[in-house]
Design an enzyme around this catalytic site. Sequence first.
Site, mmCIF file in Angstrom:
data_model
loop_
_atom_site.group_PDB
_atom_site.id
_atom_site.type_symbol
_atom_site.label_atom_id
_atom_site.label_comp_id
_atom_site.label_asym_id
_atom_site.label_seq_id
_atom_site.Cartn_x
_atom_site.Cartn_y
_atom_site.Cartn_z
ATOM 1 N N LYS A 193 0.819 -1.216 0.000
ATOM 2 C CA LYS A 193 0.000 0.000 0.000
ATOM 3 C C LYS A 193 0.856 1.269 0.000
ATOM 4 O O LYS A 193 2.007 1.264 0.439
ATOM 5 C CB LYS A 193 -0.997 -0.037 1.170
ATOM 6 C CG LYS A 193 -2.121 -1.051 0.893
ATOM 7 C CD LYS A 193 -3.199 -1.095 1.935
ATOM 8 C CE LYS A 193 -4.277 -2.112 1.492
ATOM 9 N NZ LYS A 193 -5.280 -2.380 2.525
ATOM 10 N N ARG A 228 -3.224 -10.303 4.797
ATOM 11 C CA ARG A 228 -3.647 -10.360 3.383
ATOM 12 C C ARG A 228 -2.506 -9.794 2.557
ATOM 13 O O ARG A 228 -2.192 -8.612 2.677
ATOM 14 C CB ARG A 228 -4.916 -9.529 3.222
ATOM 15 C CG ARG A 228 -5.491 -9.512 1.813
ATOM 16 C CD ARG A 228 -6.728 -8.613 1.765
ATOM 17 N NE ARG A 228 -7.295 -8.580 0.433
ATOM 18 C CZ ARG A 228 -6.861 -7.784 -0.540
ATOM 19 N NH1 ARG A 228 -5.877 -6.954 -0.334
ATOM 20 N NH2 ARG A 228 -7.430 -7.830 -1.734
HETATM 21 N N1 HH2 Z 1 -7.319 -4.102 0.952
HETATM 22 C C1 HH2 Z 1 -7.647 -4.087 -0.366
HETATM 23 C C2 HH2 Z 1 -8.706 -4.889 -0.824
HETATM 24 N N2 HH2 Z 1 -9.387 -5.697 0.005
HETATM 25 N N3 HH2 Z 1 -9.746 -6.569 2.165
HETATM 26 C C3 HH2 Z 1 -9.435 -6.605 3.463
HETATM 27 N N4 HH2 Z 1 -10.112 -7.409 4.293
HETATM 28 N N5 HH2 Z 1 -8.424 -5.831 3.977
HETATM 29 C C4 HH2 Z 1 -7.697 -4.982 3.204
HETATM 30 O O1 HH2 Z 1 -6.802 -4.273 3.734
HETATM 31 C C5 HH2 Z 1 -8.003 -4.909 1.808
HETATM 32 C C6 HH2 Z 1 -9.052 -5.734 1.315
HETATM 33 C C7 HH2 Z 1 -6.900 -3.221 -1.317
HETATM 34 O O2 HH2 Z 1 -5.825 -3.880 -1.900
HETATM 35 P P1 HH2 Z 1 -5.807 -4.634 -3.319
HETATM 36 O O3 HH2 Z 1 -6.850 -5.713 -3.396
HETATM 37 O O4 HH2 Z 1 -4.434 -5.117 -3.551
HETATM 38 O O5 HH2 Z 1 -6.089 -3.524 -4.393
HETATM 39 P P2 HH2 Z 1 -7.378 -3.070 -5.184
HETATM 40 O O6 HH2 Z 1 -8.418 -2.676 -4.193
HETATM 41 O O7 HH2 Z 1 -6.870 -1.921 -6.022
HETATM 42 O O8 HH2 Z 1 -7.844 -4.219 -6.037
#
Ligand code: HH2
Length: 245
Positions: A193, A228
């Site tokens: 992040k 995660r």
């Molecule tokens: N962060 C993201 C998405 N889902 N779910 C949980 N439970 N906790 C988190 O911190 C979290 C999440 C954001 O990251 P990412 O999936 O890599 O990116 P994007 O939202 O751009 O797909």
Amino acid sequence: MGVLNVTPDSFSDGGRWLDPAAAVAHGLQMVAEGADVVDVGGESTRPGAEPVPVDEELRRVLPVVEALAPHVRVSIDTRKAEVAEAALGAGATIVNDVSATLAPVAKAAGAGWVAMHMQGDPATMQQAPAYDDVVAEVTAFLVARAGAAGIDEVWIDPGIGFGKTLAHNLSLLRHLDRLVATGYPVLVGTSRKTFLGRLTGGAGADDRVEASVATAAWALSQGASMVRVHDVAPTVAAARLLSAP
Ligand code: HH2
């Protein structure tokens, strides 16, 4: 929990796993590296992300969930009840819910539920996040949602980066023991992040792997039950060190 975003626009792996076969292969790779859960998502929730129509989200995630479910526990990362329901039908067993509103869907299916805290919504959440006491407010919100859910398997997640400044994120990580003390298993997502890059100079998401592993190790050492992550192999190595006898 390994991250598998079947999206064109996720901040770290957007566009890499849009082809279902590539997505499934990457999911299996994360399992081989030691992931216990693969978190499949079809809509980016990065700050400023555009919402995705239900049909498109279903088209992205369902074949991948179906193919991975015989091999590993699958969670569905969605804010939509329809998508959660369909993914549970296709073999997912956890609803990873950044909106913390889908408890009834998880409950009806006898599935696990992750309640994550977010201030606002992805389109605007990073414009002016504000709290009097971020740790107290996030903890109270999550305990209330978890308590009202009536579900056996409830995880709570402080939602690092979701309507939070750098200082808010650091406060939540520093005081993770307060979330752990609630008795609910805690899930933490810091992986790649932006706030990490602001501290370490990692400009691109790929430059933030070391900081991601460091914060995952910190979270586990403070009592988090799951992290995660995009980078499963180095995180599993760190977790093994932490649990050495
Ligand atoms: N962060 C993201 C998405 N889902 N779910 C949980 N439970 N906790 C988190 O911190 C979290 C999440 C954001 O990251 P990412 O999936 O890599 O990116 P994007 O939202 O751009 O797909």
